[in-house]
Design an enzyme around this catalytic site. Structure first.
Site, PDB file in Angstrom:
ATOM      1  N   PHE A  16       0.859  -1.192   0.000  1.00  0.00           N
ATOM      2  CA  PHE A  16       0.000   0.000   0.000  1.00  0.00           C
ATOM      3  C   PHE A  16       0.891   1.237   0.000  1.00  0.00           C
ATOM      4  CE2 PHE A  16      -2.193   3.595   1.869  1.00  0.00           C
ATOM      5  CZ  PHE A  16      -3.377   3.598   1.159  1.00  0.00           C
ATOM      6  N   ASP A  57       9.442   2.620   1.611  1.00  0.00           N
ATOM      7  CA  ASP A  57       8.317   3.396   2.139  1.00  0.00           C
ATOM      8  C   ASP A  57       8.224   3.137   3.642  1.00  0.00           C
ATOM      9  OD1 ASP A  57       5.853   4.344   2.947  1.00  0.00           O
ATOM     10  OD2 ASP A  57       4.725   3.481   1.264  1.00  0.00           O
ATOM     11  N   LYS A 103       3.275   9.914   8.227  1.00  0.00           N
ATOM     12  CA  LYS A 103       2.486   9.644   9.440  1.00  0.00           C
ATOM     13  C   LYS A 103       3.062  10.169  10.774  1.00  0.00           C
ATOM     14  CE  LYS A 103      -0.589   6.048   7.817  1.00  0.00           C
ATOM     15  NZ  LYS A 103      -0.303   5.415   6.544  1.00  0.00           N
TER      16      LYS A 103
HETATM   17  C1  LIG Z   1      -0.645   5.570   5.143  1.00  0.00           C
HETATM   18  C2  LIG Z   1       0.380   5.108   4.172  1.00  0.00           C
HETATM   19  C3  LIG Z   1       0.586   5.782   2.955  1.00  0.00           C
HETATM   20  C4  LIG Z   1      -0.288   6.919   2.513  1.00  0.00           C
HETATM   21  O1  LIG Z   1      -0.178   8.011   3.354  1.00  0.00           O
HETATM   22  P1  LIG Z   1      -1.266   9.194   3.238  1.00  0.00           P
HETATM   23  O2  LIG Z   1      -0.738  10.235   4.165  1.00  0.00           O
HETATM   24  O3  LIG Z   1      -2.565   8.618   3.666  1.00  0.00           O
HETATM   25  O4  LIG Z   1      -1.286   9.628   1.833  1.00  0.00           O
HETATM   26  C5  LIG Z   1       1.601   5.338   2.145  1.00  0.00           C
HETATM   27  N1  LIG Z   1       2.380   4.310   2.481  1.00  0.00           N
HETATM   28  C6  LIG Z   1       2.220   3.647   3.635  1.00  0.00           C
HETATM   29  C7  LIG Z   1       3.128   2.520   3.968  1.00  0.00           C
HETATM   30  C8  LIG Z   1       1.200   4.011   4.515  1.00  0.00           C
HETATM   31  O5  LIG Z   1       1.016   3.331   5.638  1.00  0.00           O
END
Ligand SMILES: *Cc1c(COP(=O)(O)O)cnc(C)c1O
Length: 400
Positions: free
Chosen positions: A135, A222, A251
């Site tokens: 994701f 990521d 986050k």
């Molecule tokens: C939450 C998340 C995203 C997306 O972040 P947003 O701030 O909602 O756009 C991307 N990669 C990972 C691993 C995430 O947990």
């Protein structure tokens, strides 16, 4: 009198399955709704509220910043952006940072970096390796990199230029990329969050690092969810002793203030040139202050060590409380990023936990995810288990 929460919001778009709860305020790992009911927070706004709620040092710092300047724009230098970038460089062993506002925006920048890295080498149609269950966000590019077909339905055509492989299988990665001169990068989460708390193995991370070096690919990790101390290291990939070339963050970086960042090492730090990329809100004074203060407080209070210690404690307590329970498939994760996988869809656990005064989430249909603030104590972790374990047992007994 209880305030009534409407099931569907009349004016906001219907994009989220929400609980009929409106949170009003919080203190540490505890939050209250508008009716005064209290909850223990094992969700932290989805791994965002690193320092919990109403932190006694973060809040005054942000109040001070609000009175000075919220936003200035990127025509001007933002001194705290340099301070925060220098700190992220120090913690990551990388060299330069681009600031933005969200996780998808950080990942979008990473994808653009990888593509330009390819174009600069004469590759016209660059391809990026991504993973099953990944994701990376909800923009078209990050959605294309994401695995979950349900999220993509209705939004095609997706972008081309992605090659998808299974996690933790180096042979599959080699096979999928063999003889393909267009590959420019491998893009992964160290611990997949939305995909169900699936960790990449240390050995695998090392193998991918080596493969990227051999082939002159960017290793892009990521760390939007698993980063910022949550696993007990600043960044989860550091458990493997490797350094990526590109690392999106978001986050937990601002403890609740919207912020994103792309950290780059020498191979990727100078790909963007003036005019190549930008964002209006990125790196603004409020967000930068939040990032600087979050990291300062984490260091001062040893919150990474706390995440490791309380995470182990929480995991141990969960393992003990759920030992031998039929239907509990696996408890996995690291530090304060834990998943309890059941053998069936368990969305109901989400709402029942909230009823019982515990905030958490269910991801990938059957994985109960715990990503509490990094200030959580062992006593609070015990409280999480004392609410959650009976609830899981009841749920599994009902349905089997
Ligand atoms: C939450 C998340 C995203 C997306 O972040 P947003 O701030 O909602 O756009 C991307 N990669 C990972 C691993 C995430 O947990």
């Amino acid at each position: 009198m209880s305030a009534f929460i409407e099931a569907a919001s009349p004016h906001t778009m219907n994009t989220y399955g929400r609980l009929p709860i409106a949170l009003s305020h919080g203190q540490g790992c505890r939050v209250w709704d508008i009716n005064g009911k209290s909850y223990l927070d094992a969700l932290a706004g989805i791994a965002v509220n690193t320092l919990g709620h109403n932190h006694p040092e973060l809040v005054p710092a942000l109040q001070d910043q609000l009175g000075k300047m919220i936003h200035s724009c990127n025509y001007f230098h933002v001194p705290n952006a340099e301070v925060l970038a220098a700190k992220l460089v120090e913690l990551s062993g990388m060299t330069n940072v681009f600031f933005c506002c969200t996780g998808l925006e950080a990942n979008e920048a990473a994808i653009k970096l990888a593509r330009k890295f390819g174009h600069d080498k004469g590759i016209d149609k660059p391809e990026i390796v991504v993973y099953e269950k990944a994701f990376h966000g909800r923009s078209i590019a990050t959605l294309s990199a994401t695995a979950n077909e349900k999220l993509k339905t209705g939004f095609g055509p997706m972008l081309e230029g992605f090659v998808r492989v299974p996690v933790n299988d180096i042979e599959a990665l080699k096979k999928a990329t063999q003889g393909n001169p267009n590959v420019v990068a491998v893009f992964m989460e160290t611990i997949q969050g939305e995909g169900g708390v699936n960790p990449m193995r240390v050995e695998y991370l090392k193998q991918v690092r080596a493969l990227c070096d051999q082939n002159d690919w960017l290793m892009m990790i990521d760390e939007v969810q698993c980063g910022m101390g949550r696993t007990g290291k600043w960044f989860a990939h550091q458990w493997a002793g490797i350094v990526p070339d590109v690392m999106p963050l978001a986050k937990g970086l601002g403890s609740g203030v919207p912020i994103g960042a792309v950290v780059a090492g020498p191979k990727a730090a100078h790909i963007f040139q003036p005019g190549n990329h930008g964002t209006t809100f990125g790196g603004n004074p409020l967000a930068m202050r939040a990032g600087v203060e979050t990291i300062r407080i984490m260091e001062k209070d040893g919150l990474m060590a706390n995440a490791a210690k309380v995470g182990d404690h929480l995991r141990g307590a969960l393992e003990k409380a759920l030992a031998g329970v039929q239907g509990v498939k696996e408890i996995r994760g690291q530090g304060l990023m834990l998943g309890v996988e059941l053998d069936r869809p368990c969305g109901a656990v989400w709402s029942r936990a909230a009823e019982a005064g515990l905030l958490l989430s269910v991801t990938a249909d059957s994985v109960i995810r715990l990503v509490p603030p990094l200030i959580m104590t062992e006593a609070e972790a015990d409280e999480v288990v004392s609410i959650l374990a009976p609830l899981i047992k009841t749920f599994l007994a009902e349905k089997s």
